[in-house]
Motif scaffolding. Structure first.
Motif, PDB file in Angstrom:
ATOM      1  N   ASP A 117      39.291  41.050  46.525  1.00  8.76           N
ATOM      2  CA  ASP A 117      37.854  40.822  46.744  1.00  8.76           C
ATOM      3  C   ASP A 117      37.128  40.733  45.407  1.00  8.76           C
ATOM      4  O   ASP A 117      36.289  39.858  45.195  1.00  8.76           O
ATOM      5  CB  ASP A 117      37.241  41.984  47.556  1.00  8.76           C
ATOM      6  N   VAL A 118      37.489  41.661  44.511  1.00 10.73           N
ATOM      7  CA  VAL A 118      36.867  41.662  43.178  1.00 10.73           C
ATOM      8  C   VAL A 118      37.279  40.400  42.422  1.00 10.73           C
ATOM      9  O   VAL A 118      36.446  39.765  41.767  1.00 10.73           O
ATOM     10  CB  VAL A 118      37.258  42.940  42.393  1.00 10.73           C
ATOM     11  N   VAL A 119      38.551  40.029  42.544  1.00  8.90           N
ATOM     12  CA  VAL A 119      39.044  38.818  41.865  1.00  8.90           C
ATOM     13  C   VAL A 119      38.178  37.625  42.270  1.00  8.90           C
ATOM     14  O   VAL A 119      37.672  36.884  41.418  1.00  8.90           O
ATOM     15  CB  VAL A 119      40.531  38.550  42.225  1.00  8.90           C
ATOM     16  N   THR A 120      37.956  37.474  43.576  1.00 12.32           N
ATOM     17  CA  THR A 120      37.158  36.345  44.069  1.00 12.32           C
ATOM     18  C   THR A 120      35.718  36.445  43.587  1.00 12.32           C
ATOM     19  O   THR A 120      35.131  35.451  43.155  1.00 12.32           O
ATOM     20  CB  THR A 120      37.194  36.307  45.620  1.00 12.32           C
ATOM     21  N   ARG A 121      35.168  37.657  43.625  1.00  8.29           N
ATOM     22  CA  ARG A 121      33.766  37.823  43.215  1.00  8.29           C
ATOM     23  C   ARG A 121      33.566  37.452  41.737  1.00  8.29           C
ATOM     24  O   ARG A 121      32.631  36.735  41.387  1.00  8.29           O
ATOM     25  CB  ARG A 121      33.298  39.256  43.471  1.00  8.29           C
ATOM     26  N   VAL A 122      34.494  37.935  40.890  1.00 10.25           N
ATOM     27  CA  VAL A 122      34.366  37.621  39.457  1.00 10.25           C
ATOM     28  C   VAL A 122      34.511  36.114  39.238  1.00 10.25           C
ATOM     29  O   VAL A 122      33.707  35.500  38.523  1.00 10.25           O
ATOM     30  CB  VAL A 122      35.416  38.399  38.614  1.00 10.25           C
ATOM     31  N   ALA A 123      35.499  35.509  39.887  1.00  7.70           N
ATOM     32  CA  ALA A 123      35.721  34.066  39.699  1.00  7.70           C
ATOM     33  C   ALA A 123      34.518  33.270  40.210  1.00  7.70           C
ATOM     34  O   ALA A 123      34.123  32.271  39.597  1.00  7.70           O
ATOM     35  CB  ALA A 123      36.998  33.634  40.408  1.00  7.70           C
ATOM     36  N   ASP A 124      33.917  33.729  41.307  1.00  9.91           N
ATOM     37  CA  ASP A 124      32.758  33.015  41.868  1.00  9.91           C
ATOM     38  C   ASP A 124      31.531  33.085  40.962  1.00  9.91           C
ATOM     39  O   ASP A 124      30.646  32.236  41.043  1.00  9.91           O
ATOM     40  CB  ASP A 124      32.398  33.585  43.253  1.00  9.91           C
TER      41      ASP A 124
END
Ligand code: ATP
Ligand code: MG
Length: 338
Positions: A304-311
């Protein structure tokens, strides 16, 4: 050191003596010499140099490059740069396997911001000298930091030449990295030029085993354009080859009269052995950088964090939004907020 590992008794003895010698190091060099001599004599099969190099960093010119370790490092740590990985591996293994190179190895790394040029230099440095960028045999120069004033060019030239000469005299396979090469005054490039050439010696010193690495954003926009053309044509990124990028770079950077690299005559004189293009990074690569950073911090990977940072990163071109504006550059600081 492998031989000591096969003989446990000797390993323990060696360890104790090394520890004793390390304590002595703080006091007095003669005792250290005696201690090392004793270790060597007692273990019987370690040279003075082997033991000495456990304490101090040694320039081991004869030590071959561990090509498979470098390959593994690049494949595991560097994301989305198949062309750079291949060329760097080829360049370094070829150079280090050559017992009598005719000139120092000169690599010129080009690409968009945050695509891994400094990161790769660090990996290369670590594979050449154990302490990597902290090694006494690896020297990093940043144009805006080390050569900021145009009116001091003469002084910089003099200091830099002395520095390179002194360091290559002390360690033939020294590594010199010049960051922000596109911001480097042509006068400074002129000062380095004699060391890069095909001379057997310059004032009694041979520079043929040294490695020079130049980093710049020059040509980054053109590399990106080529990558984008591939993407728009529905072709795979992995199909991009060096030969697709070389002509682009040569027109945009090397035949460009406004480019510092062109002015310096480095290209005309064929002093650069390899031009290494770095491709712009996509969303999936940014995610890989986030995961790698989480692992490096010792935390579990939270998708979830991975996606949030990438977004949170910004992507271009405006319509397609394929490539990260800053590559993986701000990933570390962004991760601090999650
Ligand atoms: N291709 C990549 N693979 C893995 N990590 C990367 C990659 N590119 C960048 N990174 C990560 O992002 C950080 C910043 O990248 P780096 O400093 O190497 O960019 P750069 O190409 O030198 O950019 P600039 O041109 O702006 O100086 C690195 O320390 C690394 O953690
Ligand atoms: Mg950089």
């Amino acid at each position: 050191m492998q031989r000591a590992e096969r003989f446990p008794g000797a390993s323990v003895l060696l360890l104790l003596l090394l520890l004793a010698a390390r304590v002595v190091t703080a006091f007095e060099p003669i005792s250290v010499g005696i201690a090392i001599g004793a270790v060597s004599a007692l273990t019987g099969y370690l040279s003075y140099k082997d033991v000495y190099c456990r304490f101090a960093e040694c320039c081991r010119e004869e030590q071959p490059l561990n090509a498979s370790a470098l390959k593994l490092d690049l494949e595991e740590k560097l994301f989305g740069q198949h062309v750079a990985t291949e060329v760097i591996l080829k360049a370094l293994t070829g150079f280090r396997n050559n017992k009598s190179p005719k000139k120092p190895l000169t690599l010129s790394l080009h690409g968009w911001a945050g695509t891994g040029k400094n990161f790769v230099s660090q990996i290369v440095a670590e594979n050449l000298h154990r302490k990597g960028l902290k090694s006494n045999f690896v020297h990093l120069f940043v144009s805006t930091l080390h050569f900021p004033h145009e009116q001091k060019i003469k002084l910089y030239q003099d200091q830099l030449q002395k520095w390179i000469r002194g360091n290559v005299s002390a360690c033939a396979n020294s590594v010199f990295i010049f960051d922000e090469m596109d911001k480097l005054h042509p006068g400074i490039i002129d000062a380095i030029k004699p060391f890069l050439d095909y001379y057997e010696q310059v004032d009694g010193v041979s520079y043929r085993k040294a490695i020079f690495i130049f980093l710049s954003n020059a040509g980054g926009d053109l590399i990106t354009k080529t990558a984008l053309d591939f993407w728009r044509a529905g072709r795979k990124r992995e199909d991009i080859q060096l030969k697709d990028l070389e002509p682009v770079l040569s027109v945009g950077v090397f035949n460009n009269k406004h480019s510092g690299l062109w002015h310096s005559g480095l290209i005309d004189r064929n002093l650069i052995d390899y031009f290494i293009p770095f491709l712009p990074l996509e969303y999936r690569h940014v995610k890989m950088c986030v995961r790698a950073e989480m692992k490096a911090r010792g935390s579990a990977v939270d998708e979830d964090v991975v996606t949030r940072v990438a977004d949170e990163m910004t992507f271009f071109p405006k319509d397609e939004k394929i490539y990260s504006d800053k590559g993986c550059k701000t990933v570390q600081s962004r991760l601090d907020f999650h």
